[in-house]
Design a protein around this motif. Structure first.
Motif, short mmCIF file in Angstrom:
data_model
loop_
_atom_site.label_atom_id
_atom_site.label_comp_id
_atom_site.label_asym_id
_atom_site.label_seq_id
_atom_site.Cartn_x
_atom_site.Cartn_y
_atom_site.Cartn_z
N SER A 39 42.19 50.34 45.65
CA SER A 39 43.21 49.28 45.67
C SER A 39 43.17 48.46 44.38
O SER A 39 44.10 47.71 44.10
N THR A 40 42.10 48.57 43.63
CA THR A 40 42.02 47.87 42.34
C THR A 40 41.96 48.91 41.23
O THR A 40 41.49 50.02 41.46
N PRO A 41 42.42 48.71 40.10
CA PRO A 41 43.01 47.49 39.56
C PRO A 41 44.44 47.32 40.05
O PRO A 41 45.12 48.28 40.39
N ARG A 42 44.87 46.11 40.06
CA ARG A 42 46.24 45.79 40.46
C ARG A 42 47.07 45.54 39.21
O ARG A 42 46.58 45.02 38.23
N PRO A 47 48.88 47.52 44.26
CA PRO A 47 47.63 48.28 44.24
C PRO A 47 47.77 49.52 43.33
O PRO A 47 48.87 49.99 43.06
N ALA A 48 46.62 50.03 42.91
CA ALA A 48 46.60 51.16 41.99
C ALA A 48 47.37 52.36 42.53
O ALA A 48 48.00 53.09 41.76
#
Length: 77
Positions: A39-42, A47-48
């Protein structure tokens, strides 16, 4: 038949074959799930997973354009 055996045609066919393998990149990269199973990096709050899907489309289009233009330029020589 003489055109097929010319040394220049053998090189063009080799280049065309290797350039064609670039088309595997947009097929294989999205299948590597650890790349986008986070879900990171945004990016701008997304979300990714979501922005990487768009990036895959852009990369796939760019690779297809490069392969197409290389094939057309090589064909014209």
């Amino acid at each position: 038949m003489a055109d097929i055996e010319a040394p220049g045609n053998r090189t063009r066919a080799g280049v065309r074959r290797w350039i064609g393998w670039l088309l595997a990149v947009p097929i294989i990269v999205p299948l590597v799930t650890p790349l986008f199973n986070v879900s990171t990096p945004r990016l701008w709050g997304f979300p990714a997973f979501y922005w990487l899907q768009i990036a895959f489309i852009v990369v796939g289009s760019a690779v297809t354009i490069v392969v197409y233009r290389t094939a057309v330029v090589r064909e014209g020589e």
